[in-house]
Write a protein that holds these residues in place. Structure first.
Motif, PDB file in Angstrom:
ATOM      1  N   SER A 134       0.806  -1.232   0.000  1.00 51.39           N
ATOM      2  CA  SER A 134       0.000   0.000   0.000  1.00 51.39           C
ATOM      3  C   SER A 134       0.830   1.267   0.000  1.00 51.39           C
ATOM      4  O   SER A 134       0.288   2.364  -0.114  1.00 51.39           O
ATOM      5  N   LYS A 135       2.126   1.116   0.209  1.00 55.33           N
ATOM      6  CA  LYS A 135       2.995   2.293   0.277  1.00 55.33           C
ATOM      7  C   LYS A 135       3.064   3.016  -1.064  1.00 55.33           C
ATOM      8  O   LYS A 135       3.117   2.363  -2.099  1.00 55.33           O
ATOM      9  N   ARG A 136       3.117   4.333  -1.026  1.00 54.76           N
ATOM     10  CA  ARG A 136       3.329   5.037  -2.288  1.00 54.76           C
ATOM     11  C   ARG A 136       4.735   4.686  -2.777  1.00 54.76           C
ATOM     12  O   ARG A 136       5.659   4.476  -1.979  1.00 54.76           O
ATOM     13  N   ARG A 164       8.011   5.684  -5.118  1.00 60.28           N
ATOM     14  CA  ARG A 164       8.640   6.780  -5.854  1.00 60.28           C
ATOM     15  C   ARG A 164       9.197   6.245  -7.171  1.00 60.28           C
ATOM     16  O   ARG A 164       9.793   5.169  -7.206  1.00 60.28           O
ATOM     17  N   TYR A 166       5.395  10.030  -7.881  1.00 59.47           N
ATOM     18  CA  TYR A 166       4.963   8.925  -7.009  1.00 59.47           C
ATOM     19  C   TYR A 166       3.772   8.184  -7.597  1.00 59.47           C
ATOM     20  O   TYR A 166       2.948   8.769  -8.289  1.00 59.47           O
ATOM     21  N   TYR A 222       0.574   6.255  -6.027  1.00 60.83           N
ATOM     22  CA  TYR A 222      -0.171   5.985  -4.787  1.00 60.83           C
ATOM     23  C   TYR A 222      -1.173   4.865  -5.057  1.00 60.83           C
ATOM     24  O   TYR A 222      -2.109   5.062  -5.836  1.00 60.83           O
ATOM     25  N   GLU A 237      -4.429   3.114  -4.567  1.00 56.92           N
ATOM     26  CA  GLU A 237      -5.665   3.635  -3.985  1.00 56.92           C
ATOM     27  C   GLU A 237      -6.780   2.601  -4.142  1.00 56.92           C
ATOM     28  O   GLU A 237      -7.012   2.107  -5.254  1.00 56.92           O
ATOM     29  N   LYS A 240      -3.885   2.728  -9.531  1.00 54.06           N
ATOM     30  CA  LYS A 240      -2.554   3.320  -9.343  1.00 54.06           C
ATOM     31  C   LYS A 240      -2.663   4.808  -9.661  1.00 54.06           C
ATOM     32  O   LYS A 240      -2.772   5.193 -10.824  1.00 54.06           O
ATOM     33  N   LYS A 241      -2.651   5.592  -8.600  1.00 53.78           N
ATOM     34  CA  LYS A 241      -2.826   7.038  -8.784  1.00 53.78           C
ATOM     35  C   LYS A 241      -1.443   7.673  -8.938  1.00 53.78           C
ATOM     36  O   LYS A 241      -0.618   7.614  -8.025  1.00 53.78           O
ATOM     37  N   SER A 242      -1.197   8.260 -10.084  1.00 53.19           N
ATOM     38  CA  SER A 242       0.126   8.825 -10.365  1.00 53.19           C
ATOM     39  C   SER A 242       0.152  10.316 -10.051  1.00 53.19           C
ATOM     40  O   SER A 242      -0.730  11.057 -10.496  1.00 53.19           O
TER      41      SER A 242
END
Ligand code: NAD
Length: 458
Positions: free
Chosen positions: A84-86, A88, A101, A103, A105, A425-427
Motif C-alpha cells: 500500500s505504500k506510495r 517513488r 509517485y 499511490y 488507492e 494506481k494514482k500517479s
C-alpha cells in the motif's frame, strides 16, 4: 434481497468507504485476521456443508479451499503495508525539479461473484484481495452448492458490519439486480457466457472488471517426457474435484509413438488411485443438468476406459476416450467433468496449429524432456497460465498472477496481483516552485521551441 435493499446496501458501503476508515492498514489487517479466525472456528460446519452439497471430502476441502485462503490471508497481512505504500519513480527532465509517485488507492465498493466448483475459495479469495486493498465488498457466492453458500453468508453476515462486507445469496435474478447497480469494481468467476453478461452490465457505468472464465485447456505429452510422473500428475489434475476444475487439463495431445503406452499407464493409475465416494477422494457431479451434459459427450466406441455411471448419486467415473478427433462432440466445448479425450499428433507444428484454432485457453500444460518443445509451446500458444511437467499446481504459487486471456478472461489475481486487481494506481507529479521556466508559456517563439526540443532530445 429486493432491489431497494441492494441499493441501500451499496449506499451504506459507499458511505463507510468515504470515511476513509477501510483504507487504514490496521483496519484491513484486523478484518483479514478476523476472517481467518472465523473460518478456522467454522471449519467443521464448512466441511459438512460442502460434503452435503457434492460429497467433497475434508482432505480436498482443506487442501483446495481453506488452506489456500489461510495462506492468502497470511500473505496479505504480512505484505499489505508494503503493497500500500506510495512508490517513488523517476522523474523525466522535462519536469525538473519534481518528484514522482504512484499511490495505490482502493477502488471503493466492490462486487465479487463466485462460481460453484470451489465454492469457498473462489468466493473468498477475491474478497481477501479486496479487503487487503482497502475496499468495501459485497459477495454473491454461487447458489448451486446451497449449503456452502448459506454457511459463508452466515459466517460473514453475523460477524461483519454490513457496510463493510456482506454476502448476498441468490441466483440469476439476484445477480441481475446486483449487476444493475453502480459498482467501483466487479470481480466475476464463472462461464464465458455469463462473463459476457457481466461485462455488458459493467459497461453501463464503465466499471472495471476482472473476469475469471474457462475454456478448453490442452495438455501436450511428448515422447521425451517422464511418462510415469506425467501420468501421475495428469490423472491427479484431471480427476481432482471430478474434473470440475477451471484449470483441469481438458484434453491430451499425445505424440503418437507413445500413445498405447500412455493410455495403458493412464488406465492403471486411475485404477490404482481408486476414485470413489467411499475413499473420500472423489466428488459428485454438481447437478443432474451437468451429469446429463457430460453423459452426452461420451461416445461408446471411443471409450477406452470408464466405469459404471450412477445417476442417482451423480457418480461419473473417470473416463478416458481415445481415437478422438477435433470434430467430435467432446471437443466442442469445455468438458468441466471427469472425461479425458486423448488425441494424437506426429507433427508438433500441426498440433500447435490445431490447438490455436480454439479460443485462448485458461491453461496449457507441457509434459516433455525437451526444452525446445517447452519453449515453442509457451511462445506460440496464448493461454492464461500453466505448467511444464505438471498440471494445476501453478495456481498455488501466489507469485504467479492467475487469470485468463481472450475468451478465458481478463485481469488476474492471487498475491500482489490480487491486491492490484482491486487497486487504482494514482500517479502524482509533485513539483517544486523554485524554478518555473518560461519556455512552456505563451507567447510562443521559435527560440522557446528550440529550448523544448533540446530538453526533449527529439
Ligand atoms: P456460471 O457462469 O454459470 O455462474 C457463475 C456465477 O454467475 C454464479 O454466481 C451464478 O449465480 C451467476 N449467474 C449465472 N447465470 C447468470 C446470469 N444469466 N446472469 C447473471 N448471473 C448469472 O458458472 P459456473 O457454472 O458457476 O462455473 C463454471 C464455469 O466457471 C466454467 O466455465 C469454469 O471454467 C469457470 N470457472 C473459472 C474459474 C477461473 O478462475 N477462471 C474458476 C472456476 C470456474
Amino acid at each position: 434481497m429486493e432491489k431497494a435493499s441492494l441499493r441501500q446496501l451499496i449506499d451504506d458501503q459507499n458511505l463507510l468507504f468515504s470515511t476513509n476508515s477501510t483504507k487504514e492498514i490496521g483496519y484491513r489487517v484486523t478484518k483479514l485476521k478476523k476472517l481467518k479466525s472465523l473460518l478456522k472456528s467454522k471449519e467443521e460446519e464448512l466441511y459438512s456443508a460442502i460434503h452435503k452439497d457434492f460429497k467433497k471430502s475434508r482432505f480436498d476441502t482443506f487442501t483446495t479451499e481453506l488452506a489456500l485462503l489461510y495462506l492468502d490471508i497470511d500473505e496479505a497481512v504480512s505484505k499489505v503495508q508494503k503493497w500500500s505504500k506510495r512508490k517513488r519513480v523517476r522523474t523525466n527532465w522535462l519536469n525538473f525539479p519534481a518528484k514522482s509517485y504512484i499511490y495505490p488507492e482502493p477502488l471503493g465498493t466492490c462486487l465479487v461473484i463466485g462460481a460453484w466448483n470451489y465454492p469457498i475459495q473462489l468466493s473468498l479469495a477475491p474478497v481477501i484481495a479486496a479487503i487487503a486493498a482497502g475496499n468495501t465488498v459485497v459477495l454473491k457466492p454461487s447458489e448451486i452448492p446451497s449449503g456452502t453458500s448459506s454457511i459463508i453468508a452466515d459466517i460473514v453476515n453475523s460477524n461483519f458490519d454490513k457496510s463493510f462486507l456482506h454476502v448476498v445469496e441468490g441466483g440469476v435474478e439476484v445477480t441481475t439486480n446486483l449487476l444493475a447497480l453502480k459498482w467501483d469494481k466487479i470481480f466475476f468467476t464463472g462461464s464465458v457466457n455469463v462473463g459476457r453478461i457481466v461485462y455488458k452490465a459493467a459497461a453501463e457505468y464503465l466499471t472495471p472488471v476482472t473476469l475469471e472464465l474457462g475454456g478448453k485447456s490442452p495438455a501436450f505429452v511428448t515422447a521425451s517426457c517422464n511418462l510415469d510422473v506425467t501420468v501421475n500428475r495428469l490423472v491427479w489434475g484431471k480427476f481432482l474435484n471430478a474434473g470440475q476444475t477451471c484449470i483441469a487439463p481438458d484434453y491430451v495431445m499425445v505424440e503418437s509413438s507413445i500413445k498405447d503406452k500412455f493410455l495403458e499407464k493412464l488406465k492403471n493409475r486411475i485404477i490404482e488411485m481408486e476414485f470413489s465416494f467411499e475413499n473420500d477422494n472423489y466428488v459428485q457431479i454438481i447437478d443432474q443438468k451437468n451429469f446429463q451434459r457430460l453423459k452426452e459427450m461420451v461416445s461408446e466406441d471411443q471409450t477406452y476406459f470408464s466405469g459404471k455411471l450412477d445417476e442417482t448419486t451423480r457418480y461419473f467415473p473417470p473416463t478416458v476416450m481415445s481415437n478422438v478427433s477435433f470434430s467430435d462432440k467432446v471437443m466442442e466445448e469445455e468438458i468441466f467433468g471427469p472425461i479425458l479425450p486423448v488425441l494424437t499428433y506426429d507433427n508438433l507444428s500441426e498440433a500447435i496449429s490445431a490447438v490455436k484454432r480454439y479460443p485462448k485457453p485458461l491453461s496449457c500444460y507441457v509434459f516433455t524432456g525437451e526444452s525446445a518443445v517447452k519453449t515453442r509451446i509457451i511462445d506460440e500458444i496464448s493461454f492464461g497460465g500453466g505448467a511444464v511437467n505438471d498440471a494445476i499446481m501453478h495456481i498455488t504459487n501466489s507469485n504467479l498472477p492467475f487469470g485468463g486471456v481472450g475468451n478465458s478472461g481478463m485481469g488476474n489475481y492471487h498475491g500482489k496481483a490480487g491486491f492490484d486487481a482491486f487497486t487504482h494506481k494514482k500517479s502524482v507529479l509533485d513539483k517544486a516552485t523554485w524554478l518555473d521556466p518560461s519556455a512552456k508559456y505563451p507567447p510562443y517563439t521559435s527560440k522557446k521551441l528550440k529550448v523544448i526540443r533540446w530538453i526533449l532530445g527529439v
